[in-house]
Design an enzyme around this catalytic site. Structure first.
Site, PDB file in Angstrom:
ATOM      1  N   LYS A 183       1.559  45.545  22.273  1.00 39.87           N
ATOM      2  CA  LYS A 183       1.956  45.276  23.465  1.00 39.87           C
ATOM      3  C   LYS A 183       2.372  44.009  23.753  1.00 39.87           C
ATOM      4  O   LYS A 183       3.042  43.915  24.947  1.00 39.87           O
ATOM      5  CB  LYS A 183       0.440  45.519  24.544  1.00 39.87           C
ATOM      6  CG  LYS A 183      -0.369  46.700  24.288  1.00 39.87           C
ATOM      7  CD  LYS A 183      -1.426  46.874  25.153  1.00 39.87           C
ATOM      8  CE  LYS A 183      -2.607  45.808  25.133  1.00 39.87           C
ATOM      9  NZ  LYS A 183      -3.246  46.103  23.659  1.00 39.87           N
ATOM     10  N   LYS A 184       2.488  42.986  23.022  1.00 35.77           N
ATOM     11  CA  LYS A 184       2.776  41.844  22.928  1.00 35.77           C
ATOM     12  C   LYS A 184       4.550  41.644  23.486  1.00 35.77           C
ATOM     13  O   LYS A 184       5.158  42.209  23.047  1.00 35.77           O
ATOM     14  CB  LYS A 184       2.266  40.624  22.191  1.00 35.77           C
ATOM     15  CG  LYS A 184       0.858  40.453  22.031  1.00 35.77           C
ATOM     16  CD  LYS A 184       0.317  40.085  23.400  1.00 35.77           C
ATOM     17  CE  LYS A 184      -1.351  39.676  23.233  1.00 35.77           C
ATOM     18  NZ  LYS A 184      -2.042  40.823  22.762  1.00 35.77           N
ATOM     19  N   ASN A 185       4.939  40.296  23.789  1.00 38.72           N
ATOM     20  CA  ASN A 185       6.416  40.064  23.928  1.00 38.72           C
ATOM     21  C   ASN A 185       7.238  40.479  22.789  1.00 38.72           C
ATOM     22  O   ASN A 185       8.322  40.930  23.039  1.00 38.72           O
ATOM     23  CB  ASN A 185       6.766  38.582  24.154  1.00 38.72           C
ATOM     24  CG  ASN A 185       6.259  38.309  25.432  1.00 38.72           C
ATOM     25  OD1 ASN A 185       5.908  39.225  26.195  1.00 38.72           O
ATOM     26  ND2 ASN A 185       6.147  37.103  25.818  1.00 38.72           N
TER      27      ASN A 185
END
Length: 376
Positions: A183-185
């Site tokens: 889910k991260k950048n």
């Protein structure tokens, strides 16, 4: 009548570029830690502005070996309560005790003034969590660390691309720990990185991530026909190494990162404009020293749980980042007794809104219009 849409909280941006990178790895038949991992580490170090970057399996692993690599095997480490449990778990993996300093009410980042109040003769380090991509007040934290001769570890799980006064998060402390979780950048599926300007620390981290060996498999092979099987296990280590499958995805994601961050910057401004002035909602505050790198868009609302249910009933996923981690039963059993009144007050109101770079104008409009229909 507008039909109900399904809006996720997060959505990774993956496509043919990642598939192309994976195909090359599969064709090479070297899918473990190898040349792609080395390339990804080099490029990530250049991006952050550090001499070294060490690829691992997760930010949890990064925090674990960063603390171990700095020689912390007892004592206390100061952490914020509003963070993922991994921040405190990594401290405990190393035989140290997490001590909770309160957060700033507006940024939700660790409050420097409370850090100093929590320092004792047993304190070894401070973990500064750049929550949601908002940088901590690093000048004040580093000043405190110098005064008391403490290590500073930046937890950058939320903050790939975050700038503090023009410098990248992860380049300011003794070590920076990043997450490439789904889910991260940017993502590698799962994965992490430790950045540092200390070459000796980096060399130890490379041992610790691969059983404590002085030479990992790729360094013994280095693409040559003659494979050297000899190595020495110099200390107790772990199986935390990144592999070339993860790194191939990471290299493709890296090319997209500037665009993804720019899209999230635009989306943040749109949210700020649309939600400003709602009496029961506070938009996030941004201190002048922090820019870009946002992972979360966190608002504070009245009747938070009712709001979450309302949004879910209309197909919109929201989240809470995070409930104070000492509320979890394990830390309660460990006898942790924090004094963090701000964290206790604000966490009951925080909620993360859908926030991802490919969010369409239609999706955004649906989320905002639904928010405005809520009646606390």
């Amino acid at each position: 009548m507008i039909s109900m849409m399904k809006i996720p909280l997060f959505k990774p941006y993956l496509g043919k570029e990642e598939l192309s990178g994976l195909a090359k790895v599969f064709k090479s038949a070297w899918v473990g830690m190898g040349p792609r991992t080395v390339e990804f580490e080099k490029r990530f170090a250049e991006f952050v502005g550090t001499k070294e970057a060490v690829g691992v399996t997760s930010c949890t692993a990064a925090l674990h070996i960063a603390i171990q690599g700095l020689g912390i095997r007892s004592g206390e480490v100061i952490v914020p309560p509003i963070t993922h449990a991994a921040t405190a778990s990594a401290v405990m993996f190393n035989g140290a005790t997490p001590v909770f300093a309160d957060v700033e009410e507006d940024t939700l980042c660790i409050a420097p003034q409370d850090i100093e109040k929590k320092i004792t003769k047993r304190t070894k380090a401070i973990i500064a969590v750049h929550l949601g991509g908002h940088a901590c007040d690093m000048d004040k934290i580093l000043k405190i660390a110098r005064k008391y001769k403490l290590f500073v570890i930046e937890d950058c799980a939320n903050a790939t691309g975050t700038l503090y006064k023009g410098k990248m998060a992860g380049s300011l402390g003794d070590a920076g720990c990043f997450s490439f979780e789904a889910k991260k950048n940017m993502t590698t599926g799962d994965g992490g990185m430790v950045t540092t300007n200390d070459s000796k620390l980096a060399e130890r981290l490379r041992r610790l991530r691969f059983y404590g060996t002085n030479l990992d498999t790729w360094r013994r092979f280095q693409g040559q026909a003659h494979y050297s099987w000899r190595y020495d296990i110099a200390e107790l280590g772990w199986k935390y190494n990144m592999n070339d499958i993860q790194a191939a995805i990471g290299l493709a994601q890296f090319k997209k990162l500037p665009w993804m961050l720019a899209q999230k910057d635009k989306l943040r401004k749109m949210y700020n404009k649309e939600l400003l002035g709602i009496s029961w909602l506070k938009i996030p505050r941004e201190k002048p020293y922090t820019k870009t790198g946002w992972w979360l868009y966190i608002v504070q609302v009245r009747e938070r749980d009712k709001f979450i249910d309302f949004m879910a009933s209309r197909g919109i996923t929201t989240g809470v980042h995070f409930e104070p981690i000492y509320h979890h039963s394990y830390l309660k059993k460990a006898g942790v007794k924090p004094v963090t009144p701000v964290a206790e007050r604000v966490w009951r109101h925080i909620v993360s809104l859908p926030y991802f770079p490919t969010m369409t104008k239609k999706e955004f409009r649906y989320v905002v219009d639904t928010i405005k229909k809520f009646k606390p």
